[in-house]
Design a protein around this motif. Structure first.
Motif, PDB file in Angstrom:
ATOM      1  N   ALA A  44      -4.371 104.738  24.910  1.00  0.00           N
ATOM      2  CA  ALA A  44      -3.715 106.123  25.545  1.00  0.00           C
ATOM      3  C   ALA A  44      -3.227 105.981  26.767  1.00  0.00           C
ATOM      4  O   ALA A  44      -2.304 106.287  27.329  1.00  0.00           O
ATOM      5  CB  ALA A  44      -4.762 107.312  25.520  1.00  0.00           C
ATOM      6  N   LEU A  45      -4.281 105.295  27.896  1.00  0.00           N
ATOM      7  CA  LEU A  45      -4.175 105.063  29.196  1.00  0.00           C
ATOM      8  C   LEU A  45      -2.867 104.233  29.140  1.00  0.00           C
ATOM      9  O   LEU A  45      -1.971 104.050  30.144  1.00  0.00           O
ATOM     10  CB  LEU A  45      -5.494 104.390  30.021  1.00  0.00           C
ATOM     11  N   ALA A  46      -2.886 103.245  28.590  1.00  0.00           N
ATOM     12  CA  ALA A  46      -1.694 102.096  28.418  1.00  0.00           C
ATOM     13  C   ALA A  46      -0.230 102.773  28.280  1.00  0.00           C
ATOM     14  O   ALA A  46       0.745 102.557  28.824  1.00  0.00           O
ATOM     15  CB  ALA A  46      -1.809 100.926  27.694  1.00  0.00           C
ATOM     16  N   ASN A  47      -0.270 103.843  27.136  1.00  0.00           N
ATOM     17  CA  ASN A  47       0.932 104.507  27.091  1.00  0.00           C
ATOM     18  C   ASN A  47       1.143 105.433  28.352  1.00  0.00           C
ATOM     19  O   ASN A  47       2.470 105.469  28.658  1.00  0.00           O
ATOM     20  CB  ASN A  47       0.762 105.257  25.805  1.00  0.00           C
ATOM     21  N   ILE A  48       0.437 106.047  28.669  1.00  0.00           N
ATOM     22  CA  ILE A  48       0.669 106.821  30.186  1.00  0.00           C
ATOM     23  C   ILE A  48       1.028 105.837  31.221  1.00  0.00           C
ATOM     24  O   ILE A  48       2.198 106.276  31.670  1.00  0.00           O
ATOM     25  CB  ILE A  48      -0.715 107.440  30.391  1.00  0.00           C
ATOM     26  N   ALA A  49       0.626 104.897  31.425  1.00  0.00           N
ATOM     27  CA  ALA A  49       0.904 103.679  32.391  1.00  0.00           C
ATOM     28  C   ALA A  49       2.560 103.251  32.139  1.00  0.00           C
ATOM     29  O   ALA A  49       3.520 103.332  33.083  1.00  0.00           O
ATOM     30  CB  ALA A  49       0.094 102.590  32.367  1.00  0.00           C
ATOM     31  N   LEU A  50       2.779 103.220  31.003  1.00  0.00           N
ATOM     32  CA  LEU A  50       4.268 102.714  30.527  1.00  0.00           C
ATOM     33  C   LEU A  50       5.134 103.914  30.593  1.00  0.00           C
ATOM     34  O   LEU A  50       6.226 103.659  31.062  1.00  0.00           O
ATOM     35  CB  LEU A  50       4.188 102.251  28.969  1.00  0.00           C
ATOM     36  N   ALA A 123      14.341 114.267  35.061  1.00  0.00           N
ATOM     37  CA  ALA A 123      13.452 115.332  34.646  1.00  0.00           C
ATOM     38  C   ALA A 123      13.317 115.727  33.178  1.00  0.00           C
ATOM     39  O   ALA A 123      12.278 116.066  32.743  1.00  0.00           O
ATOM     40  CB  ALA A 123      13.444 116.276  35.546  1.00  0.00           C
ATOM     41  N   GLY A 124      14.643 116.014  32.770  1.00  0.00           N
ATOM     42  CA  GLY A 124      14.713 116.476  31.413  1.00  0.00           C
ATOM     43  C   GLY A 124      13.813 115.724  30.355  1.00  0.00           C
ATOM     44  O   GLY A 124      13.383 116.182  29.347  1.00  0.00           O
ATOM     45  N   LYS A 125      14.010 114.265  30.729  1.00  0.00           N
ATOM     46  CA  LYS A 125      13.430 113.470  29.574  1.00  0.00           C
ATOM     47  C   LYS A 125      11.889 113.324  29.995  1.00  0.00           C
ATOM     48  O   LYS A 125      10.709 113.438  29.209  1.00  0.00           O
ATOM     49  CB  LYS A 125      14.062 112.156  29.603  1.00  0.00           C
ATOM     50  N   ALA A 126      11.522 113.107  31.430  1.00  0.00           N
ATOM     51  CA  ALA A 126      10.108 112.915  31.733  1.00  0.00           C
ATOM     52  C   ALA A 126       9.296 114.119  31.537  1.00  0.00           C
ATOM     53  O   ALA A 126       8.006 114.063  31.575  1.00  0.00           O
ATOM     54  CB  ALA A 126      10.149 112.360  33.347  1.00  0.00           C
ATOM     55  N   VAL A 127       9.814 115.397  31.517  1.00  0.00           N
ATOM     56  CA  VAL A 127       8.791 116.514  31.527  1.00  0.00           C
ATOM     57  C   VAL A 127       8.154 116.665  30.209  1.00  0.00           C
ATOM     58  O   VAL A 127       6.948 116.940  30.116  1.00  0.00           O
ATOM     59  CB  VAL A 127       9.701 117.684  31.483  1.00  0.00           C
ATOM     60  N   LYS A 128       8.755 116.047  29.084  1.00  0.00           N
ATOM     61  CA  LYS A 128       7.925 115.786  27.798  1.00  0.00           C
ATOM     62  C   LYS A 128       6.901 114.747  27.923  1.00  0.00           C
ATOM     63  O   LYS A 128       5.645 114.892  27.605  1.00  0.00           O
ATOM     64  CB  LYS A 128       8.980 115.384  26.820  1.00  0.00           C
ATOM     65  N   GLU A 129       7.042 113.564  28.684  1.00  0.00           N
ATOM     66  CA  GLU A 129       5.835 112.900  28.894  1.00  0.00           C
ATOM     67  C   GLU A 129       4.911 113.455  29.837  1.00  0.00           C
ATOM     68  O   GLU A 129       3.733 113.429  29.472  1.00  0.00           O
ATOM     69  CB  GLU A 129       6.634 111.526  29.452  1.00  0.00           C
ATOM     70  N   ALA A 130       5.412 114.273  30.883  1.00  0.00           N
ATOM     71  CA  ALA A 130       4.298 114.698  31.614  1.00  0.00           C
ATOM     72  C   ALA A 130       3.491 115.742  31.170  1.00  0.00           C
ATOM     73  O   ALA A 130       2.229 116.064  31.132  1.00  0.00           O
ATOM     74  CB  ALA A 130       5.031 115.411  32.866  1.00  0.00           C
ATOM     75  N   ALA A 131       3.998 116.444  30.205  1.00  0.00           N
ATOM     76  CA  ALA A 131       3.382 117.388  29.103  1.00  0.00           C
ATOM     77  C   ALA A 131       2.167 116.718  28.537  1.00  0.00           C
ATOM     78  O   ALA A 131       1.123 117.222  28.173  1.00  0.00           O
ATOM     79  CB  ALA A 131       4.268 118.131  28.326  1.00  0.00           C
ATOM     80  N   TYR A 132       2.466 115.632  27.867  1.00  0.00           N
ATOM     81  CA  TYR A 132       1.429 114.790  27.137  1.00  0.00           C
ATOM     82  C   TYR A 132       0.365 114.271  28.407  1.00  0.00           C
ATOM     83  O   TYR A 132      -0.779 114.379  27.885  1.00  0.00           O
ATOM     84  CB  TYR A 132       2.004 113.687  26.609  1.00  0.00           C
ATOM     85  N   HIS A 133       0.761 113.767  29.309  1.00  0.00           N
ATOM     86  CA  HIS A 133      -0.125 113.340  30.275  1.00  0.00           C
ATOM     87  C   HIS A 133      -1.057 114.580  30.962  1.00  0.00           C
ATOM     88  O   HIS A 133      -2.359 114.363  30.944  1.00  0.00           O
ATOM     89  CB  HIS A 133       0.621 112.687  31.481  1.00  0.00           C
ATOM     90  N   ARG A 134      -0.454 115.566  31.032  1.00  0.00           N
ATOM     91  CA  ARG A 134      -1.258 116.831  31.223  1.00  0.00           C
ATOM     92  C   ARG A 134      -2.158 117.316  30.178  1.00  0.00           C
ATOM     93  O   ARG A 134      -3.536 117.645  30.681  1.00  0.00           O
ATOM     94  CB  ARG A 134      -0.300 118.084  31.539  1.00  0.00           C
ATOM     95  N   ASP A 135      -1.880 117.406  28.989  1.00  0.00           N
ATOM     96  CA  ASP A 135      -2.676 117.601  27.863  1.00  0.00           C
ATOM     97  C   ASP A 135      -3.778 116.736  27.746  1.00  0.00           C
ATOM     98  O   ASP A 135      -4.956 117.101  27.680  1.00  0.00           O
ATOM     99  CB  ASP A 135      -2.069 117.799  26.653  1.00  0.00           C
TER     100      ASP A 135
END
Length: 245
Positions: A44-50, A123-135
């Motif tokens: 999980a942490l590796a995926n967030i880092a990537l 931002a349109g793409k990264a907001v989905k990643e950020a939502a996962y990081h936040r959760d």
């Protein structure tokens, strides 16, 4: 996603600020490789880092050559928040850092994605990643805060220790237009405090800026651990200039 360098210096400066946040936090999370408490968190942490590294590459490419900006700049040339450069500490410390930053980034990117500025496509793409990081951060905060006596104590120490770095996030960044920074801060506080209360943690009541004025990281002023982290991150590139795979 690829971007061409921005034509104006204001957009370049903003791209550096956002890109440095993502780059530095990506490296910090990468330091957990081989050291995470369980295998699932290793992944999980590796995926967030990537995810963050991918964001950094797009943003830094808007400001120039991404490799040169990442590996050849000196410490004072980096514009990242002081929060993201803080050492990992124990797992609770990392989760507190993730909670504070991922809620901020998710809220900011959601607003940028809704606009038509130069950062809207990213931002349109990264907001989905950020939502996962936040959760991910929220779920671990709840699990640790409302877990054992030991996990609760460690999580409380972590949220208290990093609280003083959170004020800097809401200093307006020149080149990022259309953001209601006080409104963003209010939404961040509401979201973070809700998670902390549900995790049976006490919301810190100390100042949200440290010995230096909030905004210092954006001005190139960094905390002591950053220099050591940067030396490690840049060592290979500087030792073998021009090397390719």
């Amino acid at each position: 996603m690829t971007m061409t360098p921005a034509a104006d210096t204001v957009t370049t400066a903003a791209a550096l600020a956002l890109g440095d946040d993502a780059l530095v936090l990506s490296h910090r999370l990468g330091e957990w490789a081989g050291h995470a408490p369980v295998l699932e968190e290793e992944v999980a942490l590796a995926n967030i880092a990537l995810d963050l590294l991918g964001q950094a590459r797009v943003l830094l490419s808007m400001a120039g050559d991404e490799d040169e900006l990442a590996f050849l700049r000196e410490e004072r040339a980096f514009r990242n928040l002081q929060l993201v450069e803080q050492p990992n500490g124990d797992f609770a410390h990392t989760i507190a850092r993730q909670l504070y930053f991922s809620v901020y980034q998710h809220l900011l990117y959601d607003r940028l994605a809704a606009g038509d500025g130069p950062f809207a496509p990213l931002a349109g793409k990264a907001v989905k990643e950020a939502a996962y990081h936040r959760d991910h951060a929220e779920q671990w905060t709840l699990r640790l805060g409302d877990g054992t006596e030991e996990s609760h104590a460690r999580m409380q120490r972590a949220v208290d220790a990093l609280w003083r770095f959170t004020g800097e996030m809401f200093q307006p960044v020149e080149g990022i237009d259309g953001i209601d920074w006080p409104g963003l801060e209010s939404a961040w506080r509401e979201a973070v405090e809700d998670v902390l209360v549900r995790a049976t943690l006490t919301v810190p009541d100390g100042p949200r800026s440290g010995a230096w004025k909030a905004g210092a990281g954006r001005q190139g002023l960094h905390t002591e651990p950053f220099g050591r982290m940067l030396a490690e991150m840049q060592h290979l590139h500087r030792s073998h200039p021009g090397a390719t795979w």
